[in-house]
Design an enzyme around this catalytic site. Structure first.
Site, mmCIF file in Angstrom:
data_model
loop_
_atom_site.group_PDB
_atom_site.id
_atom_site.type_symbol
_atom_site.label_atom_id
_atom_site.label_comp_id
_atom_site.label_asym_id
_atom_site.label_seq_id
_atom_site.Cartn_x
_atom_site.Cartn_y
_atom_site.Cartn_z
ATOM 1 N N GLY A 89 2.594 24.065 -1.028
ATOM 2 C CA GLY A 89 2.067 23.179 -2.057
ATOM 3 C C GLY A 89 0.914 22.356 -1.524
ATOM 4 O O GLY A 89 0.260 22.711 -0.533
ATOM 5 N N GLY A 97 8.318 19.088 -0.383
ATOM 6 C CA GLY A 97 8.383 18.128 -1.476
ATOM 7 C C GLY A 97 8.907 16.774 -1.043
ATOM 8 O O GLY A 97 9.240 16.559 0.127
ATOM 9 N N ARG A 98 8.966 15.858 -2.001
ATOM 10 C CA ARG A 98 9.370 14.487 -1.708
ATOM 11 C C ARG A 98 10.524 14.075 -2.613
ATOM 12 O O ARG A 98 10.550 14.402 -3.806
ATOM 13 C CB ARG A 98 8.186 13.531 -1.890
ATOM 14 N N ASP A 123 6.733 7.541 -7.739
ATOM 15 C CA ASP A 123 7.463 8.723 -7.281
ATOM 16 C C ASP A 123 8.954 8.658 -7.563
ATOM 17 O O ASP A 123 9.639 9.680 -7.520
ATOM 18 C CB ASP A 123 7.262 8.902 -5.772
ATOM 19 N N GLY A 150 0.820 -1.204 0.000
ATOM 20 C CA GLY A 150 0.000 0.000 0.000
ATOM 21 C C GLY A 150 0.852 1.250 0.000
ATOM 22 O O GLY A 150 0.444 2.296 -0.487
ATOM 23 N N ALA A 177 -0.520 9.197 -6.449
ATOM 24 C CA ALA A 177 -0.812 7.767 -6.359
ATOM 25 C C ALA A 177 -1.450 7.254 -7.636
ATOM 26 O O ALA A 177 -1.118 6.165 -8.122
ATOM 27 C CB ALA A 177 -1.719 7.496 -5.166
ATOM 28 N N THR A 180 3.307 4.577 0.782
ATOM 29 C CA THR A 180 3.089 5.886 1.395
ATOM 30 C C THR A 180 1.640 6.314 1.294
ATOM 31 O O THR A 180 1.057 6.798 2.273
ATOM 32 C CB THR A 180 3.996 6.937 0.726
ATOM 33 N N HIS A 190 -29.724 18.470 -12.055
ATOM 34 C CA HIS A 190 -29.973 19.632 -11.193
ATOM 35 C C HIS A 190 -30.631 19.198 -9.896
ATOM 36 O O HIS A 190 -31.549 18.384 -9.925
ATOM 37 C CB HIS A 190 -30.880 20.628 -11.926
#
Length: 469
Positions: free
Chosen positions: A183, A268-269, A308, A40, A321, A42, A446
């Site tokens: 971010g 960031g990563r 990533d 699974g 992801a 991060t 609607h």
């Protein structure tokens, strides 16, 4: 220590790795999935799922505070972080058990342990009992993911200076927080903590919050954050932090100082690749990212990288992801000999799950002008004040569309509560190169917020309905 052979070995059981494993097994391949923690990755355990659980708890807290606006008598008595964490961990556990069962049901071998490349397509796994085995695949997928980065000289202590992983384990609501980075991650935690009652200040070096989004979306989020009393400082750089038992003192360029209980570092990563034998086995790395081509093929024949960890042709890459899912599927099908095409990353939906949410797909106005020429595009903005469902939900925001002159829609940008659920339709509009007039002909139910998509396209097609001239 016998070497075990299979059609496919996958190093990393996160979004990209397990998606590749499931699809490859579906296509008749024998698969070994190596994961040092829990499948699974991060997203499930330390990212997407738990942060959205916190945000939902925050939404309920805000609903209790604001209930009188809807004629409901309710009392907000505070946040029970033990209860919030129990709810969050329950969501994670249910998803993890379901995923583990699904993987095993497909005949995929899950190997628990830390893997290191010892051959071009061979992984040596150190297991918890002290033993080790090697696994060689006809093909290998690298899917070791990412970690929370920091800045040079900024040390994380996990107590006063923390990352998002630490933040998800907090057992109390901090009184005040400085969030370094405006971010997606920074804005989501700022939103959740504000809903919990914390005083939050965001520091972002670039000129706007969520700086990768269209500037109009950034400005709308900033306006909403001001209304929520979320302080932010943009266009200013961090210089240093000093910690004490009482909290942190953050110094910004120019000498300005901020004080708070915690500093969340959300800048960031970075890729998890160090010490895994990648370069030694022929991989080309760029700032630690594994370089691939558009079809996720690395410098070594039969070896791919997804998620990533990836840098396509040495450039930046969307760390999402659902990008990992798509890349895992693409590589599995490629290995099985099916025809595949590169992913159009501009066509991937992007969502910041703050309150309000920011959702987009396609090009920003700046990018569209650069690609097609400023005189060859047009844009319109439909304010959610004209949408009945948004009025019911008491949310403000807008839909902004960017299109080529007499051509398809090339960018959809939406701000407002729950608008992340609208971006799937926008994805079809962009990826199928729909013309404004074609979408304008579609009948939207609607009252729903999806009508805002239709009304924006009616406006772009020159036949506005619920729009003040």
């Amino acid at each position: 220590m016998a070497d075990q052979q299979s059609d496919l070995v996958i190093l990393g059981g996160g979004s990209g790795g397990y998606a590749a494993a499931l699809r490859a097994a579906e296509l008749g391949k024998s698969v070994v999935l190596i994961e040092k923690d829990r499948v699974g990755g991060t997203c499930l355990h330390r990212g997407c799922i738990p942060t959205k659980a916190l945000l939902h708890a925050g939404e309920i807290a805000d609903g209790a505070r604001e209930s009188a606006n809807f004629g409901v008598n309710a009392t907000f008595e505070g946040i029970d972080m033990a209860g919030v964490n129990k709810y969050k961990d329950g969501v994670i556990g249910k998803n993890w058990k379901g995923l583990t069962g699904l993987i095993k049901s497909r005949g995929i071998e899950i190997v628990e342990g830390e893997g290191v490349l010892v051959g071009p397509k061979t992984v040596k796994v150190a297991k918890q009992d002290g033993s080790s085995d090697t696994y060689t695949g006809t093909n290998l997928i690298l899917a070791t993911g990412s970690y929370s980065r920091t800045l040079p000289g900024l040390e994380l202590d996990g107590r006063r200076v923390i990352t998002s992983e630490h933040a998800l384990q907090l057992e109390h609501v901090p009184e005040s927080v400085i969030v370094l980075g405006g971010g997606v991650i920074g804005c989501e935690f700022a939103s959740a903590w504000t809903s919990f009652g914390a005083k939050v200040t965001i520091v972002e070096a670039l000129p706007h919050l969520v700086p990768l989004e269209d500037e109009a979306s950034s400005k709308q989020l900033e306006r909403a954050f001001r209304k929520r009393k979320i302080d932010f400082k943009v266009g200013v750089r961090f210089e240093k932090v000093e910690t004490s038992d009482a909290g942190v003192v953050v110094t910004l360029e120019g000498g300005q100082t901020l004080e708070a209980e915690l500093l969340l570092v959300a800048v960031g990563r970075g890729p998890v690749s160090d010490g895994l034998g990648y370069e030694e086995q022929g991989q080309r790395l760029e700032r630690g990212f594994v370089v691939t081509d558009e079809l996720l093929r690395t410098a070594v024949d039969g070896v791919y990288a997804v998620g990533d960890l990836v840098s396509i042709n040495g450039g930046p890459h969307l760390q999402l992801a659902h990008v990992g899912f798509a890349e895992g599927i693409l590589v599995a099908e490629q290995i099985a000999g099916l025809p595949v095409v590169p992913i159009d990353y501009a066509g991937v939906p992007r969502i910041t799950y703050s309150s309000p949410e920011v959702a987009s797909v396609g090009l920003t106005e700046v990018d569209a002008a650069e690609k097609y020429g400023v005189d060859n595009i047009k844009s319109v903005t439909y304010d959610l004040s004209g949408n009945g469902r948004s009025a019911i939900l008491n949310t403000k925001g807008a839909v902004k569309l960017i299109a080529q002159n007499d051509g398809p829609v090339v960018g959809v940008h939406i701000v407002g509560d729950r608008v992340g659920e609208l971006i799937a339709e926008a994805q079809l509009i962009y990826n199928w190169e729909a013309l404004p007039g074609e979408v304008a002909q579609l009948v939207h139910p609607h009252p729903t917020q999806s009508e805002a998509i239709g009304e924006a396209h009616m406006l772009l097609a020159g036949k506005p309905l619920h729009v003040h001239e």
